[in-house]
Write a protein that holds these residues in place. Structure first.
Motif, PDB file in Angstrom:
ATOM      1  N   ASP A 276      -4.268  22.833  28.983  1.00 49.86           N
ATOM      2  CA  ASP A 276      -3.662  23.144  29.703  1.00 49.86           C
ATOM      3  C   ASP A 276      -2.631  22.370  30.451  1.00 49.86           C
ATOM      4  O   ASP A 276      -3.170  21.372  30.643  1.00 49.86           O
ATOM      5  N   GLY A 277      -1.343  22.961  30.244  1.00 50.45           N
ATOM      6  CA  GLY A 277      -0.795  22.326  30.740  1.00 50.45           C
ATOM      7  C   GLY A 277       0.229  21.390  30.480  1.00 50.45           C
ATOM      8  O   GLY A 277       0.143  20.534  29.033  1.00 50.45           O
ATOM      9  N   GLY A 278       0.729  19.840  31.636  1.00 47.22           N
ATOM     10  CA  GLY A 278       1.710  19.113  30.349  1.00 47.22           C
ATOM     11  C   GLY A 278       0.315  18.202  30.118  1.00 47.22           C
ATOM     12  O   GLY A 278      -0.298  17.427  30.909  1.00 47.22           O
ATOM     13  N   ILE A 279       1.468  17.055  29.840  1.00 48.60           N
ATOM     14  CA  ILE A 279       1.260  15.810  29.283  1.00 48.60           C
ATOM     15  C   ILE A 279       0.679  15.080  30.235  1.00 48.60           C
ATOM     16  O   ILE A 279       1.165  15.037  31.283  1.00 48.60           O
ATOM     17  N   ASP A 280      -0.869  15.137  30.906  1.00 47.19           N
ATOM     18  CA  ASP A 280      -1.167  13.427  31.489  1.00 47.19           C
ATOM     19  C   ASP A 280      -0.445  11.959  31.376  1.00 47.19           C
ATOM     20  O   ASP A 280      -1.113  11.580  30.271  1.00 47.19           O
ATOM     21  N   GLU A 281       0.111  11.569  32.258  1.00 48.04           N
ATOM     22  CA  GLU A 281       0.504  10.183  31.951  1.00 48.04           C
ATOM     23  C   GLU A 281      -0.387   8.840  31.570  1.00 48.04           C
ATOM     24  O   GLU A 281       0.334   8.562  31.267  1.00 48.04           O
ATOM     25  N   ASN A 282      -2.148   9.505  32.374  1.00 51.95           N
ATOM     26  CA  ASN A 282      -2.538   8.377  32.315  1.00 51.95           C
ATOM     27  C   ASN A 282      -3.583   9.239  31.439  1.00 51.95           C
ATOM     28  O   ASN A 282      -4.884   8.757  30.965  1.00 51.95           O
ATOM     29  N   GLU A 283      -2.920   9.601  30.603  1.00 51.63           N
ATOM     30  CA  GLU A 283      -4.453  10.189  29.300  1.00 51.63           C
ATOM     31  C   GLU A 283      -5.193   9.749  28.222  1.00 51.63           C
ATOM     32  O   GLU A 283      -6.096   9.164  28.437  1.00 51.63           O
ATOM     33  N   ASP A 284      -4.301   8.093  27.796  1.00 54.70           N
ATOM     34  CA  ASP A 284      -5.056   7.079  27.370  1.00 54.70           C
ATOM     35  C   ASP A 284      -5.480   5.861  28.197  1.00 54.70           C
ATOM     36  O   ASP A 284      -5.969   4.870  27.153  1.00 54.70           O
ATOM     37  N   GLU A 285      -5.559   5.514  29.410  1.00 53.06           N
ATOM     38  CA  GLU A 285      -6.020   5.389  30.407  1.00 53.06           C
ATOM     39  C   GLU A 285      -7.213   4.826  30.559  1.00 53.06           C
ATOM     40  O   GLU A 285      -7.851   6.444  30.646  1.00 53.06           O
TER      41      GLU A 285
END
Length: 140
Positions: free
Chosen positions: A119-128
């Motif tokens: 849920d919600g928007g893309i987490d800026e740290n998703e791939d970290e």
């Protein structure tokens, strides 16, 4: 048809005006999807204007007026049911859609081309990596 993923209630989308979630597309790219009220149900659109990829919902809900999604950058207005824009910088374009289904008041993601992430928007740290940047106990 692939696996149906429960998203939210139709009532929630109508009460809040819009509802945002994140998926991964078939190319591995993260994408935000915007659910918006449409007559008695909901529709799902990629969360960006066709003109300059401006996000409609930046985390506080999409600007909506009289059944239309409003681009916050140039004011183009997209019909929430058809995704079509007939005005402004994005005139004569249609938002890319994502397949959803409504069953007994619940919205399900049914699009085989995307995978639900959260849920919600893309987490800026998703791939970290969430681990520490250093293993040292010293700080400077």
């Amino acid at each position: 048809m692939g696996v149906r993923m429960r998203l939210t209630a139709v009532e929630t989308v109508h009460d809040e005006g819009s509802w945002l979630f994140t998926v991964r597309d078939r190319h591995g790219e993260l994408e935000e999807i915007l659910l918006v009220p449409c007559e008695d149900g909901v529709e799902a659109w990629i969360n960006r204007c066709t003109h300059e990829s401006q996000r409609f919902d930046t985390g506080n809900g999409a600007a909506m007026r009289e059944g239309q999604i409003i681009c916050p950058k140039h004011g183009s207005m997209f019909d929430s049911c058809s995704g079509y824009c007939d005005n402004g910088e994005a005139a004569e374009t249609t938002l890319p859609s994502v397949d959803v289904a409504v069953d007994d008041g619940t919205v399900y993601l049914t699009d085989d081309d995307v995978n639900y992430l959260h849920d919600g928007g893309i987490d800026e740290n998703e791939d970290e990596d969430d681990g520490p940047a250093s293993t040292s106990h010293l700080s400077f």
